[in-house]
Structure formats: structure tokens, C-alpha cells
Enzyme design. Structure first.
Site, PDB file in Angstrom:
ATOM      1  N   ASP A  95       0.834  -1.208   0.000  1.00  0.00           N
ATOM      2  CA  ASP A  95       0.000   0.000   0.000  1.00  0.00           C
ATOM      3  C   ASP A  95       0.868   1.258   0.000  1.00  0.00           C
ATOM      4  OD1 ASP A  95      -1.221  -2.305   1.158  1.00  0.00           O
ATOM      5  OD2 ASP A  95      -2.821  -1.078   1.990  1.00  0.00           O
ATOM      6  N   HIS A 147      -1.107   4.391  -0.534  1.00  0.00           N
ATOM      7  CA  HIS A 147      -2.175   5.223   0.046  1.00  0.00           C
ATOM      8  C   HIS A 147      -1.959   6.725  -0.083  1.00  0.00           C
ATOM      9  CE1 HIS A 147      -5.271   2.677   1.620  1.00  0.00           C
ATOM     10  NE2 HIS A 147      -4.419   1.902   2.279  1.00  0.00           N
ATOM     11  N   ASP A 175      -4.184  -0.553  -3.251  1.00  0.00           N
ATOM     12  CA  ASP A 175      -4.340   0.583  -2.334  1.00  0.00           C
ATOM     13  C   ASP A 175      -3.363   1.701  -2.668  1.00  0.00           C
ATOM     14  OD1 ASP A 175      -6.358  -0.838  -1.159  1.00  0.00           O
ATOM     15  OD2 ASP A 175      -5.599  -0.669   0.884  1.00  0.00           O
ATOM     16  N   ASN A 195      -8.504  -3.196  -1.986  1.00  0.00           N
ATOM     17  CA  ASN A 195      -9.877  -2.920  -1.566  1.00  0.00           C
ATOM     18  C   ASN A 195     -10.228  -1.436  -1.666  1.00  0.00           C
ATOM     19  OD1 ASN A 195      -8.015  -2.737   0.784  1.00  0.00           O
ATOM     20  ND2 ASN A 195      -9.845  -2.125   1.892  1.00  0.00           N
ATOM     21  N   HIS A 196      -9.205  -0.561  -1.714  1.00  0.00           N
ATOM     22  CA  HIS A 196      -9.479   0.875  -1.828  1.00  0.00           C
ATOM     23  C   HIS A 196      -9.599   1.343  -3.273  1.00  0.00           C
ATOM     24  CE1 HIS A 196      -9.506   2.750   2.199  1.00  0.00           C
ATOM     25  NE2 HIS A 196      -8.942   1.604   2.537  1.00  0.00           N
ATOM     26  N   HIS A 198      -3.536  -8.515  -2.917  1.00  0.00           N
ATOM     27  CA  HIS A 198      -3.629  -7.442  -1.928  1.00  0.00           C
ATOM     28  C   HIS A 198      -4.034  -7.954  -0.547  1.00  0.00           C
ATOM     29  CE1 HIS A 198      -4.110  -3.478  -0.267  1.00  0.00           C
ATOM     30  NE2 HIS A 198      -5.295  -3.845   0.197  1.00  0.00           N
ATOM     31  N   HIS A 230      -2.121  -4.762   2.623  1.00  0.00           N
ATOM     32  CA  HIS A 230      -3.412  -4.585   3.293  1.00  0.00           C
ATOM     33  C   HIS A 230      -3.340  -4.244   4.775  1.00  0.00           C
ATOM     34  CE1 HIS A 230      -7.724  -4.871   3.313  1.00  0.00           C
ATOM     35  NE2 HIS A 230      -7.825  -6.066   3.854  1.00  0.00           N
TER      36      HIS A 230
END
Length: 538
Positions: A282, A284, A311, A343-344, A392, A467
Site C-alpha cells: 500500500d 495510500h 491501495d 480494496n481501496h 492485496h 493490506h
């Protein structure tokens, strides 16, 4: 009448609670959870302990566990408003606005004079109203048209009010019109109408010439090809908080869409003998930490490929810069960078955690829909040299899943709430064998025996997933068969964790893990573009 031992347990429980509170203040949320747990073991009838542990779970994005603990606090003391408050906050973070609204209504009933409770209830009511409105106007999936197919980036450039059409072109058009008038013969009014139409039409067509405004001083794509020079200039512009022209942003996203559309749901990556690949977790929206990864490990290229494991966006407030950079490298050289869905990369998460608001602020509403569409084309998993499975989230609620089952997933949709696709994006490992409920409230937790069977069934050696925040940026679990890698150091400017990436070199494909610390970034706080109601709880 309480016994001496009971009094001692209550006293020790309070000591653990005090220690947990200090750990919480220091952003050591895992330690806080352990200490609150010790307090609960000594005195499980204290609603405060359960609610406090729920809050710590929320900070770690373990919303399923937060809801369980908050519900237990309510069970212990149905008049304890903080129990409903903590559960409502967890429901909000999961996008379950209607459930959250019920809890905040109860908070308001229990604390009618609390201005904070009133404010949060109003925000939650707004969110539910917005959700109902969106549901009312939504178009069924079967009837939706592709946003991408309605966009031609070639026509995006000068606006009519700022047309740079040369004056001599307009004059030439007028002269031609006068000659027509002289030959054909028109009344004065008709002549004026013809001349005005010609001049306005000339400038109008000029506005759609697709030429970028001359005053734009940022990175430019010459023609159809995204080059390394362009990507470097764009990254430097982003570093200096400059924006990319929408024409080029559209071009990058649309070209990436075409590349992703042709890929399977499970992508096989071949790393030649003596070559390597780097796997990142990630990021982010932490663009300046992404630049640091490239500084430490080199830019993506055919000789230095990367796999970014989902992500890319949300939380951090430079998500637009991240996604355009990763997509630009994909356009420049598709084999230089591989991108997996997290998932994002979904509408439900982007609405809550900032990406949608950031895109609307930095680009436009149309880009919100375009990114949502393109995210649905991202592959779900990768296999490197037939030995390393990279995804992920994690594994599945059933045994016997084969790589062919993953390849067969129809991924061109928003993530469902159950099934293989959901579990690939959401699941987490657990220390105990077997399977358990997800601490997030979505997916599941799986043990080392589940990992071992999956790897054996598919002739694989290692599972790499992301994750989860890890203090050192990574964690090796399940007897060395599973590695979590997380590449956003000091996550959300408060976790104090390191970031990490993993280099695999062929043919042995042994993981070489590199850790790094956070670097400074401009004074824009995480979640700056997130929904107001969620920012209130962070």
C-alpha cells in the site's frame, strides 16, 4: 459483597487501562489493544474497557472487531452512550450509514445536551440522505455506458473564452464570406448575419483544436506516446505541487484503461534469469514516499520492473499524483510496472476516504467516474515465475481454490461483499490455524494451515500480500510462507511505522526486504479531501 481478590482484580484492571490509554496516546494501538484486553480479562463488566478497545480497533481499521467490542460495551451498560458512539463510528467507516444513524440517534437520546453528539448526528443524517438520493438516481449496471468511450482527449485544450486562434485566420474567413456576399447578393441584415456567423464559428472551431493553452507551463505529451522525459517532468511538477493539464491526465488514464482491459484477472509475470522485480505494498496517496522508493530503488523500467500491490489511493492527500504517476509508467512501458487492485480501488472506499473528493478538487467530476471505471479493470492477483503468489488481501473461505479459478473471475465490477474476489481484496492472516471472522467485518482471517494447503495445491512457494500496517513495514508469518509488505511509512502521519518493499531475483526468487522511513511532505494533512463526517472521528 466484593472479596479482597475481586477488589485486587478491579484495581489491576484500572492499572492496565491507564497503561493502555498511554499507549493509545502514543499511537501504539496494537499495544493498547493488548493492555485493554488484560483489563477486560480482570473485569469484563466495565463498559469503558470495551469501548476503549473498540476505539483502538477503529484506529487500526479493524472495524469488525470495533463493532463487536462496542456492542459488548452496550450489552454491559445499555445507558453508556460511548458504546453506541464507538459502534456508530465503526459503521460509518465501513460505509454502513443507516446502521450508524441508528446508533447516533441513540447517542442523542442518551446525551440530549451534548453538542458534539448533535453535530455528528446531523452529519450522519446528511450522509444517509445523500446515499438515498444516489440510490434513487443510479442507473442499473446493465444500462450503464462506459465513461471512457465518451471522452476524446484530443479535443481538450483551449476553452472558447481563451481561444488562441490567429487573427489572420479569422480575417481570411471574413474576406471569403464577403466575396460570397458580393457574388450572391444579400440584404444588409443578411450580410451582417453571415459575417457574424463566420467570425464566431471560426473562433468556436478554433477552441476545439485540441491545442493546450500556451500559458500552460507543465509537462506535455508530444503526440500519442508517453515518454520517460514526460513522466520525470510530471513527477517534478507534482513534487512542486503543480498540476497536470487535464488533456494529458485523460490521455494517461484512457491509455492505461486500454492496457488493463486486455489483461486477465490473474497475471503471470516472467522474470528472466539474473533479473529482478520489486514488490511494493500500500502507498495510500503518500506521493513523497513513493518518490523516495524510486530514489532508493530506481525508476520503473523494463530492466527494473515493479509490482504495486493495490491501495494506491485514499487516506493520503496526494492520491491523484500517485495514480497518475503509476498509470503514466504503465503507458510508457507496460512491462515496467504491474498494478493490482486493492480494496481501496473501489467506489465505496473512495467516497469515504478521500480519493473521490481529491479527484473532484484537482481534476473534475468526470474523472471521478472515469477512475471508478478503470479501477474495475485492474487485475486481482499476480504470480511471479510460477512460484510467488501476490495479492492485496489474502486467501479464501474454502479450500481447493486453484489459480484457474482466480483467472476465471469476472473482475469488471465493484467488489462484491462475499466470494473469491471479495476475499482476495479483504482477507487477513491470523496466527491460529483454520479460519475465523474478519476483524475488518469483510472477508475472513486465515491461518498458516490454510496458506500451506493453497500453496501446495498450486505448486507455489510463497504468498505475498499487503493490506495491513506493520511496524517494520513488513512481517513474515505462517512458517515463512507468507509475507505482508506495506509501503506507506508513518501511515496517515501518525502510526510511526516504517515502509518496506521486496526485491525478488531470478532464478531463486528469495525475498530481499528493504525498509525505509517517511520523508517530509507539504503541509496537507491526510484525509484532507475525505468526507467531513469521517474526519470528525479521526
Amino acid at each position: 459483597m466484593e472479596t479482597k481478590n475481586e477488589n485486587s482484580d478491579v484495581s489491576r484492571a484500572e492499572e492496565f487501562k491507564s497503561q493502555a490509554n498511554e499507549a493509545f496516546k502514543g499511537h501504539k494501538y496494537s499495544s493498547a489493544i493488548d493492555l485493554y484486553t488484560k483489563a477486560i480479562e480482570l473485569n469484563s463488566n466495565n463498559a469503558v474497557y470495551w469501548a476503549n478497545r473498540a476505539f483502538a480497533h477503529t484506529k487500526l481499521e479493524e472495524y469488525g472487531s470495533a463493532i463487536q467490542d462496542a456492542s459488548k460495551a452496550i450489552e454491559v451498560d445499555s445507558r453508556y452512550s460511548k458504546g453506541y458512539y464507538r459502534r456508530g463510528a465503526a459503521y460509518l467507516a465501513m460505509g454502513k450509514f443507516k446502521d450508524a444513524l441508528k446508533d447516533f440517534q441513540q447517542v442523542k437520546r442518551l446525551s440530549p445536551n451534548d453538542p458534539d453528539a448533535t453535530r455528528k448526528l446531523k452529519e450522519c443524517e446528511k450522509a444517509v440522505m445523500k446515499l438515498k438520493f444516489e440510490e434513487a438516481i443510479s442507473v442499473p449496471v446493465s444500462e450503464r455506458r462506459s465513461v471512457a468511450e465518451s471522452i476524446d482527449f484530443h479535443t481538450i485544450g483551449n476553452k472558447p473564452r481563451s481561444s488562441s486562434m490567429p487573427t489572420k485566420t479569422a480575417l481570411a474567413a471574413v474576406v471569403a464570406a464577403v466575396m460570397v456576399v458580393a457574388v450572391r447578393g444579400f440584404a444588409t441584415t443578411e450580410i451582417l448575419m453571415v459575417l457574424v456567423s463566420v467570425v464566431l464559428g471560426t473562433f468556436w472551431w478554433g477552441s476545439f483544436s485540441g491545442k493546450v493553452e500556451p500559458q500552460y507551463s507543465g509537462a506535455r505529451i508530444e503526440g500519442e506516446e508517453v515518454t520517460l522525459d514526460f513522466v520525470k517532468t510530471m513527477m517534478e511538477d507534482f513534487k512542486n505541487q503543480k498540476t497536470l493539464h487535464k488533456r494529458y491526465a485523460y490521455q494517461i488514464v484512457l491509455q492505461t484503461r486500454q492496457i488493463l482491459l486486455a489483461l486477465p484477472s490473474l497475471v503471470d509475470i516472467s522474470v528472466p534469469h539474473g533479473k529482478h522485480i520489486t514488490v511494493c505494498g500500500d502507498v495510500h496517496g503518500q506521493f513523497y514516499d513513493l518518490l523516495n522508493i524510486f530514489e532508493l530503488n530506481g525508476l520503473p523500467s523494463e530492466e527494473n520492473p515493479y509490482l504495486f500491490n493495490g491501495d494506491f489511493v485514499d487516506r493520503g492527500s496526494f492520491s491523484v499524483e500517485i495514480i497518475l504517476t503509476l498509470f503514466a509508467f504503465k503507458c510508457m512501458c507496460p512491462s515496467s510496472i504491474y498494478l493490482a487492485r486493492g480494496n481501496h480501488e473501489s467506489k465505496s472506499m473512495n467516497k469515504i476516504y478521500g480519493f473521490e473528493g481529491e479527484v473532484r478538487s484537482k481534476l473534475s467530476e468526470k474523472f471521478v467516474d472515469l477512475f471508478a471505471e478503470v479501477f474495475c479493470y485492474l487485475p486481482l492477483a499476480h504470480v511471479i515465475n510460477g512460484k510467488v503468489f501476490v495479492v492485496h488481501g489474502g486467501l479464501f473461505s474454502v479450500d481447493g481454490v486453484k489459480l484457474s479459478d482466480i483467472r476465471a473471475i469476472d473482475r469488471f465490477c465493484e467488489p462484491p461483499e462475499e466470494g473469491l474476489m471479495c476475499e482476495l481484496l479483504w482477507s487477513d492472516p491470523q496466527p491460529l490455524p483454520g479460519r475465523g471472522p474478519s476483524k475488518r467485518g469483510v472477508g475472513l482471517s486465515f491461518g498458516g494451515d490454510v496458506t500451506k494447503r493453497f500453496l501446495q495445491d498450486n505448486n507455489l512457494d510463497l504468498l505475498v500480500r499487503s493490506h495491513e500496517v506493520k511496524d517494520e513495514g513488513y512481517e513474515v508469518e505462517h512458517d515463512g510462507k507468507l509475507i505482508t509488505v506495506f509501503s506507506a511509512p508513518n501511515y496517515c502521519d501518525q502510526m510511526g511505522n516504517k515502509g518496506a518493499f521486496i526485491r525478488f531475483e531470478a532464478p531463486d526468487m528469495k525475498p530481499n526486504i528493504v525498509t525505509f522511513s517517511a520523508v517530509p511532505h507539504p503541509d496537507v494533512k491526510p484525509m484532507a479531501y475525505a468526507n467531513n463526517f469521517l474526519r470528525m472521528f479521526n
